[in-house]
Scaffold this motif. Sequence first.
Motif: not given
Length: 142
Positions: A42-54
């Motif tokens: 998984y490429d979660v680069t776009r989700f980094l700022e949105e992740h609820p845990g930071g």
Amino acid sequence: MEPGQRAEAAGGAEAGPVFTLEEVGKRNSSSEAWFVIHGRVYDVTRFLEEHPGGEEVLLEQAGSDATESFEDVGHSSDAREMLKQYYIGEIHPHDRKKEGSKNPSVTSSGQSSFWSTWLIPVFGALVLGLMYRYYMLDGRSS
């Protein structure tokens, strides 16, 4: 197999590109964050700022197999569904073997442990047999 080359999945359906753990390991920064969960990349680069845990939580696992951490947190079904949009491929089958067995009765060589396969069940049966005999003899003498 070349990095990112497509592989044929069982049944002839096309799977995503195949990556090695080494390739995934290079993507461990905020500019490019990949990880592996259950053999999928998984490429979660776009989700980094949105992740609820930071974003720090994701960056700690970036570039590695994050299956255990992902499962330990107990993500919701919505989070698991959301994960699908970040899927970019599969981990190479050779590297899947390196992940190790999560089954405690199986050793690192893939063989079942003597203790869990034979000794513990035999010992348990012996204890149950002795308890049965003791209580049956005790019941007759009363």
